[in-house]
Write an enzyme that holds these catalytic residues in place. Structure first.
Site, PDB file in Angstrom:
ATOM      1  N   SER A 190       0.813  -1.209   0.000  1.00  0.00           N
ATOM      2  CA  SER A 190       0.000   0.000   0.000  1.00  0.00           C
ATOM      3  C   SER A 190       0.852   1.268   0.000  1.00  0.00           C
ATOM      4  O   SER A 190       1.606   1.516  -0.934  1.00  0.00           O
ATOM      5  CB  SER A 190      -0.960  -0.048   1.195  1.00  0.00           C
ATOM      6  OG  SER A 190      -1.922   0.973   1.127  1.00  0.00           O
ATOM      7  N   ASP A 210      -1.006   1.213  -4.058  1.00  0.00           N
ATOM      8  CA  ASP A 210      -1.933   0.235  -4.642  1.00  0.00           C
ATOM      9  C   ASP A 210      -3.261   0.866  -5.028  1.00  0.00           C
ATOM     10  O   ASP A 210      -4.206   0.163  -5.389  1.00  0.00           O
ATOM     11  CB  ASP A 210      -2.148  -0.953  -3.710  1.00  0.00           C
ATOM     12  CG  ASP A 210      -2.908  -0.605  -2.444  1.00  0.00           C
ATOM     13  OD1 ASP A 210      -2.910   0.583  -2.055  1.00  0.00           O
ATOM     14  OD2 ASP A 210      -3.502  -1.518  -1.834  1.00  0.00           O
ATOM     15  N   ASP A 254      -5.788   2.243  -3.544  1.00  0.00           N
ATOM     16  CA  ASP A 254      -7.073   2.029  -2.882  1.00  0.00           C
ATOM     17  C   ASP A 254      -7.487   3.248  -2.063  1.00  0.00           C
ATOM     18  O   ASP A 254      -8.541   3.243  -1.431  1.00  0.00           O
ATOM     19  CB  ASP A 254      -7.060   0.768  -2.013  1.00  0.00           C
ATOM     20  CG  ASP A 254      -6.064   0.827  -0.856  1.00  0.00           C
ATOM     21  OD1 ASP A 254      -5.259   1.788  -0.805  1.00  0.00           O
ATOM     22  OD2 ASP A 254      -6.087  -0.083  -0.011  1.00  0.00           O
TER      23      ASP A 254
END
Length: 444
Positions: free
Chosen positions: A95, A234, A236
């Site tokens: 992440s 990532d 998100d």
């Protein structure tokens, strides 16, 4: 404990080795049906192909078919699991963490993160020294390129004709969004300038992306752009910057989307879900619009769980993980950014105008390092509960106290929020001192 608040994570080739990755693959197969298929995605980190190979070996050795999606955002993997009618998915990414880290996240057949109890049981299975194998070996299907294009088409289908022709600066942090965000925004008619556009895993998140929004801010102002969107490794999560250079976090994005849904009568139970870290200013701004804010522990998995239990369709975190239930089961930075643009177009407003009603309260955060992760509730620390109650009374409805152990480090986080900066800083100092004194007494 291998799994934390967001999957298994650690420095590649130290905590997170090929042996660990292969063991996760073998153990995950234990919970999948015969003939199962799993979709594997990864971000741009240098170690991601290595871990992908190890996971693939562990899964296929126990009869699971693996669809390799290549470099995709975590939310794209969530979509692809459903797209391929797979039984599960595995995302290889750390992440927002630095390049030397990596992580493994397990998703179920609906694209949702595994529950902590499932991860705990998987860890128990991983400790086996002997594994049962059959002659059936799973197949590997290469869908790199094909998979990410399916995700791009999915987003274009949702937002075609809904995005205003704005000038947008975008920071993709050398991460997974390099494969999706620029192309989608450009195809939808936006004028896009892209920062950190190369998929360079050795530089992912370094001085860029959602955790460094000041970089985006500088370029938005220099370009005279309408706004900016910044993603993490990532993709998100998303953090925005308005045309005046003001950083717009997940709280203000929730306010904009939540009030829009409320105006159209599309916000069930007049409810938005956020975590304990969301600013008190968000709660008060929503309350003025007749919208209730429900708080959960930190972590988008807890937001998703509360949304499911209470029938909410919008939730998220201050960090920019936003779940829009109409479209997805997980945080999706690009989808959230597109929905934000569509909402601005729907109301004919600038981003600065849309978020103006949210008055962010000052926050003070102190981290106290512990000798080891906290094994019991923080309320057992001598004198701390009484002082928290005293601070809460003093702050009244114009502030709050939040104490929580870190989910990834041996830290106790002490956060205070209120209108009066001097007041909350004084209380933060007193609370921190009580914890440190207790730690010193325990050593004696």
């Amino acid at each position: 404990m291998l799994f934390g608040t967001d999957g298994a994570r650690g420095v590649a080739n130290e905590e997170l080795t090929i042996d660990v990755a292969m063991a996760i693959g073998r153990a995950a197969a234990e919970y999948l049906p015969s003939g199962a298929r799993v979709v594997l995605g990864r971000d741009t980190r240098v170690s991601s192909p290595m871990l992908e190979a190890a996971l693939t070996a562990g899964l296929t050795a126990r009869g699971v078919d693996v669809f390799l999606a290549g470099i995709v955002p975590t939310p794209a993997l969530s979509f692809l699991i459903r797209h391929y009618r797979a039984d599960a998915g595995v995302m290889i990414s750390a992440s927002h963490n630095p390049p030397e880290y990596n992580g493994i996240k397990l998703l179920d057949g609906q694209g949702r993160k595994w529950e902590p109890e499932q991860e705990r049981l998987l860890e128990e299975v991983m400790t086996r020294t002997e594994w049962s194998y059959t002659r059936h070996v799973g197949q590997v299907w290469h869908h790199e390129g094909i998979a990410v294009e399916a995700y791009r088409r999915y987003l274009l289908g949702i937002f075609a004709g809904r995005i205003p022709p704005l000038s947008i600066v975008m920071d993709v942090a050398h991460g997974a969004a390099t494969e999706t965000a620029p192309a989608v925004l450009q195809q939808l008619g936006a004028k896009v300038m892209v920062l950190h556009a190369e998929p360079l895993g050795e530089r992912i998140n370094q001085g860029s992306g959602a955790t460094h929004p000041d970089v985006l801010r500088q370029h938005v102002l220099a370009q005279g752009a309408d706004l900016g969107l910044s993603f993490d490794g990532d993709a998100d999560r998303v953090i925005a910057v308005d045309g005046q250079g003001r950083i717009v976090d997940g709280d203000e994005i929730l306010y904009t989307l939540g009030t829009g849904l409320h105006m159209r009568g599309q916000l069930p139970h007049n409810l938005v879900v956020a975590t304990v870290m969301s600013n008190l200013g968000l709660e008060q701004a929503l309350d003025r619009q007749g919208i209730r804010l429900m708080r959960t522990p930190v972590g988008d998995r807890w937001v998703a769980k509360a949304m499911a239990e209470h029938g909410a369709t919008l939730g998220g975190e201050q960090s920019g993980h936003i779940i829009i239930k109409q479209w997805t089961e997980t945080g999706d930075g690009l989808l959230t950014g597109l929905e934000l643009l569509a909402e601005l177009d729907r109301r004919d407003m600038t981003l600065a105008e849309a978020v103006a009603p949210v008055e962010r309260f000052p926050q003070v955060l102190h981290n106290v390092r512990l000798p080891a992760p906290l094994t019991g509730p923080w309320q057992r620390i001598p004198g701390l509960s009484a002082l928290v109650e005293e601070a809460t009374r003093d702050l009244g409805d114009q502030g709050r106290v939040l104490i929580r152990p870190s989910g990834t480090e041996p830290l106790l986080r002490i956060m205070l929020e209120g209108r009066d900066v001097d007041q909350i800083e004084a209380w933060a100092h007193r609370l921190t001192t009580v914890v440190r004194d207790a730690l010193e007494s325990a050593k004696a």
